[in-house]
Design a protein around this motif. Structure first.
Motif, PDB file in Angstrom:
ATOM      1  N   VAL A  98      -6.721  -3.546  -7.659  1.00  0.00           N
ATOM      2  CA  VAL A  98      -6.065  -2.995  -6.466  1.00  0.00           C
ATOM      3  C   VAL A  98      -5.295  -4.053  -5.679  1.00  0.00           C
ATOM      4  O   VAL A  98      -4.796  -3.767  -4.594  1.00  0.00           O
ATOM      5  CB  VAL A  98      -7.104  -2.318  -5.532  1.00  0.00           C
ATOM      6  N   ALA A  99      -5.180  -5.261  -6.206  1.00  0.00           N
ATOM      7  CA  ALA A  99      -4.447  -6.305  -5.481  1.00  0.00           C
ATOM      8  C   ALA A  99      -2.989  -5.914  -5.287  1.00  0.00           C
ATOM      9  O   ALA A  99      -2.390  -6.192  -4.235  1.00  0.00           O
ATOM     10  CB  ALA A  99      -4.557  -7.638  -6.233  1.00  0.00           C
ATOM     11  N   ALA A 147       0.816  -1.206   0.000  1.00  0.00           N
ATOM     12  CA  ALA A 147       0.000   0.000   0.000  1.00  0.00           C
ATOM     13  C   ALA A 147       0.854   1.263   0.000  1.00  0.00           C
ATOM     14  O   ALA A 147       0.496   2.271  -0.616  1.00  0.00           O
ATOM     15  CB  ALA A 147      -0.940  -0.006   1.206  1.00  0.00           C
ATOM     16  N   VAL A 148       1.997   1.219   0.670  1.00  0.00           N
ATOM     17  CA  VAL A 148       2.827   2.418   0.795  1.00  0.00           C
ATOM     18  C   VAL A 148       3.799   2.563  -0.362  1.00  0.00           C
ATOM     19  O   VAL A 148       4.011   3.669  -0.878  1.00  0.00           O
ATOM     20  CB  VAL A 148       3.591   2.383   2.139  1.00  0.00           C
ATOM     21  N   PHE A 149       4.398   1.440  -0.812  1.00  0.00           N
ATOM     22  CA  PHE A 149       5.502   1.537  -1.765  1.00  0.00           C
ATOM     23  C   PHE A 149       5.124   1.185  -3.206  1.00  0.00           C
ATOM     24  O   PHE A 149       5.810   1.606  -4.128  1.00  0.00           O
ATOM     25  CB  PHE A 149       6.654   0.626  -1.315  1.00  0.00           C
ATOM     26  N   ASN A 150       4.060   0.412  -3.428  1.00  0.00           N
ATOM     27  CA  ASN A 150       3.713   0.024  -4.805  1.00  0.00           C
ATOM     28  C   ASN A 150       2.940   1.089  -5.559  1.00  0.00           C
ATOM     29  O   ASN A 150       2.953   1.113  -6.782  1.00  0.00           O
ATOM     30  CB  ASN A 150       2.910  -1.282  -4.806  1.00  0.00           C
ATOM     31  N   VAL A 151       2.217   1.943  -4.832  1.00  0.00           N
ATOM     32  CA  VAL A 151       1.450   3.022  -5.458  1.00  0.00           C
ATOM     33  C   VAL A 151       1.783   4.325  -4.750  1.00  0.00           C
ATOM     34  O   VAL A 151       2.271   4.325  -3.613  1.00  0.00           O
ATOM     35  CB  VAL A 151      -0.078   2.755  -5.401  1.00  0.00           C
ATOM     36  N   ASP A 152       1.506   5.420  -5.444  1.00  0.00           N
ATOM     37  CA  ASP A 152       1.858   6.721  -4.879  1.00  0.00           C
ATOM     38  C   ASP A 152       0.953   7.084  -3.706  1.00  0.00           C
ATOM     39  O   ASP A 152       1.416   7.582  -2.682  1.00  0.00           O
ATOM     40  CB  ASP A 152       1.766   7.789  -5.968  1.00  0.00           C
ATOM     41  N   ASN A 153      -0.350   6.862  -3.857  1.00  0.00           N
ATOM     42  CA  ASN A 153      -1.313   7.184  -2.810  1.00  0.00           C
ATOM     43  C   ASN A 153      -2.430   6.150  -2.899  1.00  0.00           C
ATOM     44  O   ASN A 153      -3.243   6.183  -3.827  1.00  0.00           O
ATOM     45  CB  ASN A 153      -1.870   8.596  -3.010  1.00  0.00           C
ATOM     46  N   TYR A 154      -2.458   5.209  -1.954  1.00  0.00           N
ATOM     47  CA  TYR A 154      -3.363   4.068  -2.097  1.00  0.00           C
ATOM     48  C   TYR A 154      -4.834   4.464  -1.997  1.00  0.00           C
ATOM     49  O   TYR A 154      -5.704   3.806  -2.577  1.00  0.00           O
ATOM     50  CB  TYR A 154      -3.020   2.980  -1.080  1.00  0.00           C
ATOM     51  N   LYS A 155      -5.153   5.549  -1.303  1.00  0.00           N
ATOM     52  CA  LYS A 155      -6.547   5.983  -1.214  1.00  0.00           C
ATOM     53  C   LYS A 155      -7.027   6.550  -2.554  1.00  0.00           C
ATOM     54  O   LYS A 155      -8.113   6.199  -3.033  1.00  0.00           O
ATOM     55  CB  LYS A 155      -6.718   7.022  -0.107  1.00  0.00           C
ATOM     56  N   GLU A 156      -6.233   7.438  -3.137  1.00  0.00           N
ATOM     57  CA  GLU A 156      -6.607   7.982  -4.437  1.00  0.00           C
ATOM     58  C   GLU A 156      -6.608   6.895  -5.509  1.00  0.00           C
ATOM     59  O   GLU A 156      -7.448   6.903  -6.417  1.00  0.00           O
ATOM     60  CB  GLU A 156      -5.646   9.106  -4.819  1.00  0.00           C
ATOM     61  N   TYR A 157      -5.677   5.967  -5.403  1.00  0.00           N
ATOM     62  CA  TYR A 157      -5.615   4.854  -6.361  1.00  0.00           C
ATOM     63  C   TYR A 157      -6.885   4.014  -6.280  1.00  0.00           C
ATOM     64  O   TYR A 157      -7.474   3.652  -7.306  1.00  0.00           O
ATOM     65  CB  TYR A 157      -4.388   4.010  -6.052  1.00  0.00           C
ATOM     66  N   LEU A 158      -7.341   3.713  -5.073  1.00  0.00           N
ATOM     67  CA  LEU A 158      -8.566   2.937  -4.895  1.00  0.00           C
ATOM     68  C   LEU A 158      -9.773   3.687  -5.448  1.00  0.00           C
ATOM     69  O   LEU A 158     -10.623   3.104  -6.138  1.00  0.00           O
ATOM     70  CB  LEU A 158      -8.771   2.631  -3.410  1.00  0.00           C
ATOM     71  N   SER A 159      -9.867   4.975  -5.167  1.00  0.00           N
ATOM     72  CA  SER A 159     -11.000   5.762  -5.648  1.00  0.00           C
ATOM     73  C   SER A 159     -11.059   5.776  -7.169  1.00  0.00           C
ATOM     74  O   SER A 159     -12.134   5.615  -7.765  1.00  0.00           O
ATOM     75  CB  SER A 159     -10.897   7.193  -5.110  1.00  0.00           C
ATOM     76  N   LEU A 160      -9.912   5.944  -7.826  1.00  0.00           N
ATOM     77  CA  LEU A 160      -9.874   5.963  -9.287  1.00  0.00           C
ATOM     78  C   LEU A 160     -10.249   4.602  -9.868  1.00  0.00           C
ATOM     79  O   LEU A 160     -11.019   4.513 -10.838  1.00  0.00           O
ATOM     80  CB  LEU A 160      -8.476   6.373  -9.759  1.00  0.00           C
ATOM     81  N   GLN A 161      -9.745   3.528  -9.272  1.00  0.00           N
ATOM     82  CA  GLN A 161     -10.055   2.193  -9.780  1.00  0.00           C
ATOM     83  C   GLN A 161     -11.530   1.844  -9.584  1.00  0.00           C
ATOM     84  O   GLN A 161     -12.123   1.127 -10.400  1.00  0.00           O
ATOM     85  CB  GLN A 161      -9.172   1.146  -9.094  1.00  0.00           C
TER      86      GLN A 161
END
Length: 338
Positions: A242-243, A176-190
């Motif tokens: 999001v896996a 969650a911290v290192f694979n994506v820039d911001n996991y909350k925004e990434y989840l919302s977009l997906q």
């Protein structure tokens, strides 16, 4: 990036007591050495060393106090040491870690329309160190994300407005911290993209000749009638995206579904017309059955003999009475039918 949980770090209380003892000892050495140096005309090297030792003890204790971490249930802290991933501490407890480690949470200040986040204006004053530490914690609780309603065209091209609520939680803090820039925004977009991908497969209501399963056979799937199936497909679609971010999608539910305002009135008239036609069809079928039953009963009991012309008149009168929108107004005929 694989998560590394630091399980043998719950010794914060013992280390805190040790640091308290060291601080007391350092203060005592400083005071004793300073008093001894002040009373003597020539400084004694041993007393000077005692003062230096006391200062070093205080400095080291103060630095090591930064390694004490307190976590509540269902919280985690991702730590890095000089730019490298050091490990993750999870669960409630009082921990002691390397004081030079730094907590990392790129989504600390991201506010979404979900549980756990409070949308508020930026505070004019600077955050305290305690607030900054709290922001670095990653919540492992089940959270609910409710994105804004979207206008999407269904498989027939009709614009519909739809909203979903997604229940999710972080399962791998390192990803969650290192694979994506911001996991909350990434989840919302997906969530938005997955919703669009699935909605475009289904019609709003049941339509003929539409294949929603991809097996080449037309079915009766629809957004309104197959909401459970649609929600499950949305969940699976989001999970596949999001896996890699260490997030698990527990459930997805449709919270709002309606035609877009520009076609809502036309679609309402269409539904009303379909309902009226279906109701009329049922009324006519029932009326024809009742007429057939009446003619059969009259014939069986030999109540009256009717020729074809009288049967036609009787059928016409009964259908008018049974299929009419208003109550029938009977007319008594006192003369002959001819």
């Amino acid at each position: 990036m694989e998560e590394k949980v630091l399980t043998k770090r719950k010794n914060g209380m013992a280390m805190m007591l040790l640091f308290i003892v060291l601080i007391i000892a350092g203060v005592a050495l400083l005071i004793a050495g300073a008093v001894a140096i002040g009373d003597s005309e020539t400084p004694d090297p041993a007393k000077v060393i005692a003062v230096i030792a006391g200062f070093i003890i205080l400095l080291v204790s103060a630095v090591c106090l930064g390694g004490l971490k307190i976590l509540k249930p269902q919280e985690a802290l991702v730590l890095t040491l000089f730019g490298k991933y050091y490990g993750t501490i999870k669960g409630a407890g009082f921990y002691f870690v390397n004081p030079f480690t730094t907590a990392v949470n790129p989504a600390a200040k991201t506010k979404l329309s979900q549980s756990g986040d409070v949308n508020s204006e930026e505070k004019p004053h600077k955050d305290s160190s305690a607030e900054l530490f709290e922001n670095k914690k990653i919540s492992l609780k089940k959270m609910t994300l409710s994105n804004s309603r979207q206008k999407i065209n269904d498989c027939l091209g009709n614009p519909v407005e739809i909203g979903i609520a997604v229940i999710w939680q972080v399962t791998d803090t390192a990803k969650a911290v290192f694979n994506v820039d911001n996991y909350k925004e990434y989840l919302s977009l997906q969530c938005d993209t997955a919703l669009r991908d699935i909605v475009r497969i289904y019609p709003y209501d049941v339509a003929e000749g539409v294949d929603t399963t991809g097996d080449g056979v037309a079915d009766e799937g629809s957004l309104r009638g197959s909401s459970e199936i649609v929600a499950e497909r949305i969940r699976e679609k989001i999970q596949s995206k999001v896996a890699e971010a260490g997030i698990e999608i527990l459930e997805a539910r449709i919270t709002y579904l309606a035609y877009a305002p520009e076609i809502a009135s036309a679609m309402l008239q269409r539904q009303q017309a379909s309902a009226i036609i279906a109701a009329r069809k049922m009324i006519v079928d029932g009326a024809v059955g009742m007429v057939e039953m009446a003619l059969d009963r009259l014939k069986e009991n030999n109540t009256v003999e009717l020729d074809e012309e009288r049967k036609a008149a009787m059928v016409s009168n009964l259908l008018v009475v049974l299929c009419g929108n208003r109550d029938a107004q009977p007319i008594v005929n006192s003369g002959s039918l001819y």
